[in-house]
Enzyme design. Structure first.
Site, PDB file in Angstrom:
ATOM      1  N   ASP A  43     -10.218  19.550 -22.666  1.00  0.00           N
ATOM      2  CA  ASP A  43      -8.928  20.235 -22.539  1.00  0.00           C
ATOM      3  C   ASP A  43      -8.374  20.751 -23.867  1.00  0.00           C
ATOM      4  OD1 ASP A  43      -8.767  17.502 -23.067  1.00  0.00           O
ATOM      5  OD2 ASP A  43      -6.702  17.365 -22.367  1.00  0.00           O
ATOM      6  N   ARG A  48     -14.449  12.046 -22.172  1.00  0.00           N
ATOM      7  CA  ARG A  48     -14.671  13.096 -23.177  1.00  0.00           C
ATOM      8  C   ARG A  48     -14.380  14.480 -22.623  1.00  0.00           C
ATOM      9  NH1 ARG A  48     -19.895  11.521 -26.752  1.00  0.00           N
ATOM     10  NH2 ARG A  48     -18.715  12.353 -28.462  1.00  0.00           N
ATOM     11  N   CYS A  90     -23.467  11.160 -24.447  1.00  0.00           N
ATOM     12  CA  CYS A  90     -23.289   9.708 -24.342  1.00  0.00           C
ATOM     13  C   CYS A  90     -22.263   9.371 -23.265  1.00  0.00           C
ATOM     14  CB  CYS A  90     -22.771   9.159 -25.663  1.00  0.00           C
ATOM     15  SG  CYS A  90     -24.041   8.723 -26.827  1.00  0.00           S
ATOM     16  N   VAL A 112     -10.369   5.447 -29.707  1.00  0.00           N
ATOM     17  CA  VAL A 112     -10.831   6.834 -29.671  1.00  0.00           C
ATOM     18  C   VAL A 112     -11.496   7.178 -28.332  1.00  0.00           C
ATOM     19  CG1 VAL A 112     -12.296   8.555 -30.801  1.00  0.00           C
ATOM     20  CG2 VAL A 112     -11.058   6.878 -32.179  1.00  0.00           C
ATOM     21  N   ARG A 129     -31.756   9.881 -30.968  1.00  0.00           N
ATOM     22  CA  ARG A 129     -30.834  11.025 -31.029  1.00  0.00           C
ATOM     23  C   ARG A 129     -30.180  11.125 -32.402  1.00  0.00           C
ATOM     24  NH1 ARG A 129     -26.209  10.521 -27.409  1.00  0.00           N
ATOM     25  NH2 ARG A 129     -25.666  12.188 -28.825  1.00  0.00           N
ATOM     26  N   ASP A 180     -17.760   5.324 -34.377  1.00  0.00           N
ATOM     27  CA  ASP A 180     -19.220   5.318 -34.414  1.00  0.00           C
ATOM     28  C   ASP A 180     -19.789   4.103 -35.158  1.00  0.00           C
ATOM     29  OD1 ASP A 180     -19.252   7.614 -32.942  1.00  0.00           O
ATOM     30  OD2 ASP A 180     -19.851   8.941 -34.570  1.00  0.00           O
ATOM     31  N   ARG A 219     -23.836  16.707 -25.683  1.00  0.00           N
ATOM     32  CA  ARG A 219     -22.476  17.222 -25.635  1.00  0.00           C
ATOM     33  C   ARG A 219     -22.167  18.161 -26.805  1.00  0.00           C
ATOM     34  NH1 ARG A 219     -17.159  16.165 -23.861  1.00  0.00           N
ATOM     35  NH2 ARG A 219     -15.745  16.616 -25.553  1.00  0.00           N
ATOM     36  N   LYS A 251     -25.801  13.713 -38.868  1.00  0.00           N
ATOM     37  CA  LYS A 251     -26.011  14.312 -37.542  1.00  0.00           C
ATOM     38  C   LYS A 251     -24.798  15.136 -37.133  1.00  0.00           C
ATOM     39  CE  LYS A 251     -25.145  11.933 -33.539  1.00  0.00           C
ATOM     40  NZ  LYS A 251     -24.398  12.717 -32.543  1.00  0.00           N
ATOM     41  N   ASN A 252     -23.622  14.532 -37.260  1.00  0.00           N
ATOM     42  CA  ASN A 252     -22.424  15.187 -36.734  1.00  0.00           C
ATOM     43  C   ASN A 252     -22.002  16.395 -37.553  1.00  0.00           C
ATOM     44  OD1 ASN A 252     -22.441  13.380 -34.701  1.00  0.00           O
ATOM     45  ND2 ASN A 252     -20.672  12.184 -35.390  1.00  0.00           N
TER      46      ASN A 252
HETATM   47  C1  UD1 Z   1     -17.390  13.529 -32.427  1.00  0.00           C
HETATM   48  C2  UD1 Z   1     -18.706  12.901 -32.832  1.00  0.00           C
HETATM   49  C3  UD1 Z   1     -18.808  11.481 -32.281  1.00  0.00           C
HETATM   50  C4  UD1 Z   1     -17.604  10.669 -32.715  1.00  0.00           C
HETATM   51  C5  UD1 Z   1     -16.311  11.395 -32.352  1.00  0.00           C
HETATM   52  C6  UD1 Z   1     -15.067  10.693 -32.875  1.00  0.00           C
HETATM   53  C7  UD1 Z   1     -20.208  14.769 -32.921  1.00  0.00           C
HETATM   54  C8  UD1 Z   1     -21.424  15.432 -32.377  1.00  0.00           C
HETATM   55  N1  UD1 Z   1     -19.808  13.694 -32.299  1.00  0.00           N
HETATM   56  O1  UD1 Z   1     -17.379  13.632 -31.005  1.00  0.00           O
HETATM   57  O2  UD1 Z   1     -20.003  10.901 -32.809  1.00  0.00           O
HETATM   58  O3  UD1 Z   1     -17.630   9.415 -32.050  1.00  0.00           O
HETATM   59  O4  UD1 Z   1     -16.318  12.722 -32.903  1.00  0.00           O
HETATM   60  O5  UD1 Z   1     -15.163  10.504 -34.247  1.00  0.00           O
HETATM   61  O6  UD1 Z   1     -19.667  15.188 -33.934  1.00  0.00           O
HETATM   62  N2  UD1 Z   1     -10.849  14.496 -26.086  1.00  0.00           N
HETATM   63  C9  UD1 Z   1     -10.066  15.000 -25.068  1.00  0.00           C
HETATM   64  N3  UD1 Z   1     -10.022  16.353 -24.901  1.00  0.00           N
HETATM   65  C10 UD1 Z   1     -10.712  17.204 -25.717  1.00  0.00           C
HETATM   66  C11 UD1 Z   1     -11.508  16.684 -26.749  1.00  0.00           C
HETATM   67  C12 UD1 Z   1     -11.562  15.325 -26.915  1.00  0.00           C
HETATM   68  O7  UD1 Z   1      -9.430  14.265 -24.334  1.00  0.00           O
HETATM   69  O8  UD1 Z   1     -10.631  18.420 -25.512  1.00  0.00           O
HETATM   70  C13 UD1 Z   1     -10.897  13.034 -26.283  1.00  0.00           C
HETATM   71  C14 UD1 Z   1     -12.264  12.464 -26.066  1.00  0.00           C
HETATM   72  O9  UD1 Z   1     -12.479  12.169 -24.696  1.00  0.00           O
HETATM   73  C15 UD1 Z   1     -12.207  11.225 -26.922  1.00  0.00           C
HETATM   74  C16 UD1 Z   1     -11.328  11.647 -28.096  1.00  0.00           C
HETATM   75  O10 UD1 Z   1     -10.601  12.766 -27.644  1.00  0.00           O
HETATM   76  O11 UD1 Z   1     -11.581  10.186 -26.232  1.00  0.00           O
HETATM   77  C17 UD1 Z   1     -12.074  11.982 -29.370  1.00  0.00           C
HETATM   78  O12 UD1 Z   1     -13.004  12.973 -29.119  1.00  0.00           O
HETATM   79  P1  UD1 Z   1     -13.520  13.981 -30.255  1.00  0.00           P
HETATM   80  O13 UD1 Z   1     -12.884  13.642 -31.552  1.00  0.00           O
HETATM   81  O14 UD1 Z   1     -13.380  15.351 -29.736  1.00  0.00           O
HETATM   82  O15 UD1 Z   1     -15.043  13.585 -30.336  1.00  0.00           O
HETATM   83  P2  UD1 Z   1     -16.295  14.533 -30.265  1.00  0.00           P
HETATM   84  O16 UD1 Z   1     -16.056  15.762 -31.077  1.00  0.00           O
HETATM   85  O17 UD1 Z   1     -16.742  14.680 -28.859  1.00  0.00           O
END
Ligand code: UD1
Length: 422
Positions: free
Chosen positions: A126, A123, A118, A330, A400, A308, A94, A24-25
């Site tokens: 920034d 999330r 979710c 995370v 999903r 995950d 998202r 999926k990801n």
């Molecule tokens: C992706 C995966 C999700 C997985 C996650 C971590 C997809 C569709 N989803 O989510 O299933 O759980 O990676 O392996 O691929 N953060 C910030 N600022 C940012 C971006 C992220 O603070 O600009 C924080 C988030 O709130 C979170 C952490 O960083 O606490 C990790 O987020 P991120 O690795 O970006 O996860 P996703 O890409 O949203």
């Protein structure tokens, strides 16, 4: 209003082989990346899940022609004539934010609603924003929308991420491939899905080195061309989920169509729990009997233990012979599942980002509700071994990300069905 429920009767032994779908990801980002080159691309090994359908809608809404076949999606991005991803779609998923980088790179503009998805922590975006700003993107965030433009063009630059965010790494990669000059993403995410995306972009003509390491170097090119066919990497999270099912149901259960090296830390934890593993080139077999040994787990970016799989492994610790601590590093709010499994008799105390788990001999079947995608799957797993019947609501979360979840478990021998609520 009637909704679908998953009804599981605990205690059936599980045995057999499950074919793992494409990740999926990964596929969601591959679909978004298709926007970078006008023309027709086909992505194979596409899981039949609702997030993929939604990403299809995000792309058709931009003007792309999207057609789904048997585990395949064909996308013609030549007719794309809009730069807007509307709130109705982005709020449901998202990952829609993945169109930001490609739209900026191809059209110099993007108008994307702030995402939902979710409910697992705030999330933020920034790091996406700061990284793209370093490449010359200018943002105006108002009325729930992100408006991006590139007044001086898109220019490669060194970027350091505060945390190896998967989504930020991907958006930066997808913008940098068409920037002028070289971008280096430091502290980049190393997930296998990043490598899959990089391979797809390289097949489009992008110049990327170091995907899968903490420093990704991207030399911008003038244009990209569509990839005729790309096969999505196997879903390590779906595989990990079925491995947990195999442990609970005794096995042997084999997951096929996944690269075992993508699950190294999860396999290490299973071995420490006393589980028997057989690892092939694209398959893993688990079998287990007797007590589960309690094992501490902390989630971390890849190659650390995947967040995950945190809820699914919590089911194992909840049934282990002793105490363990699960640390979520995370996401800040990813223990909602613990409240639900507590209703089945699990003993879990949450303090901040720690879950203190005391194993119990038996869970008891109960009506529960999926708090999110992975938590929902974990509740079904708990139901496989709980005493009596477990009725899981909130099945749309599971849809999903898991293709034919109920059918695949039933094929292993689980007493499970899906039915509308009364
Ligand atoms: C992706 C995966 C999700 C997985 C996650 C971590 C997809 C569709 N989803 O989510 O299933 O759980 O990676 O392996 O691929 N953060 C910030 N600022 C940012 C971006 C992220 O603070 O600009 C924080 C988030 O709130 C979170 C952490 O960083 O606490 C990790 O987020 P991120 O690795 O970006 O996860 P996703 O890409 O949203």
């Amino acid at each position: 209003m009637s909704e679908d429920l998953i009804i599981v009767s605990g205690g059936a032994p599980l045995e057999g082989t499950v074919n793992i779908a494409g990740a999926k990801n990964s596929v969601l980002k591959l679909m978004a990346a298709s926007l970078l080159a006008p023309g027709l691309t086909t992505i194979e090994n596409v899981p039949i899940i609702s997030d993929v359908t939604l990403m299809g809608k995000v792309l058709s809404n931009l003007g792309a022609k999207v057609s789904f076949g048997d585990h395949r999606v064909a996308i013609d991005t030549a007719p794309v004539d809009s730069i807007e991803a509307p709130y109705e779609l982005v709020a449901q998923m998202r990952a829609s934010i993945a169109v930001l980088g490609p739209l900026i790179a191809r059209f110099g503009r993007a108008h994307v609603a702030m995402p939902g998805g979710c409910q697992i922590g705030s999330r933020k975006l920034d790091m996406h924003i700061a990284g793209l700003e370093a490449l010359g993107v200018s943002f105006d965030i108002a009325h729930g929308f992100i408006d991006a433009s590139i007044p001086q063009g898109l220019i490669g630059a060194p970027v350091i991420l505060e945390f190896p965010s998967v989504g930020a790494t991907e958006n930066l990669m997808m913008a940098a491939v068409l920037a002028q000059g070289t971008t280096i993403i430091n502290n980049a995410a190393r997930e296998p899905e990043i490598v899959d995306l990089a391979n797809y972009l390289i097949a489009m003509g992008a110049r990327i080195e170091g995907a899968g390491t903490p420093a990704i170097s991207i030399e911008g090119v003038k244009e990209l061309s569509p990839v005729a066919s790309h096969t999505t990497v196997g879903d390590r999270i779906e595989a990990g989920t079925f491995l947990v099912a195999g442990v609970l149901g005794g096995g042997p259960v084999t997951v096929k169509g996944v690269d075992p090296s993508h699950l190294e830390m999860a396999l290490t934890k299973l071995r420490a729990m006393g589980v028997q593993l057989e690892v092939g080139s694209d398959s893993i077999t688990v079998s287990h009997s007797g007590a589960i040994k309690p094992v501490d787990i902390q989630t971390l970016p890849h190659p650390g233990f995947p967040t995950d799989l945190q809820a699914q492994f919590m089911v194992l610790d909840a049934l282990a012979d002793g105490r363990s601590v699960i640390t979520e590093n995370v996401f800040e709010n990813r223990f909602m599942f613990a409240d639900e499994i507590a209703r089945m008799g699990a003993e879990i105390r949450i303090e901040g980002h720690f879950a203190f788990v005391t194993g119990v001999r038996q869970l008891s079947g109960a009506p529960v509700r999926s708090p999110d995608l992975r938590g929902g799957a974990a509740l079904v797993l708990a139901g496989l071994v709980a005493d009596g019947q477990t009725v899981v609501a909130g099945v749309e979360h599971i849809d999903r990300g898991y293709e034919h979840f109920v059918d695949k478990l039933a094929s292993l021998g689980a007493q499970i069905k899906r039915a509308p609520s009364a």
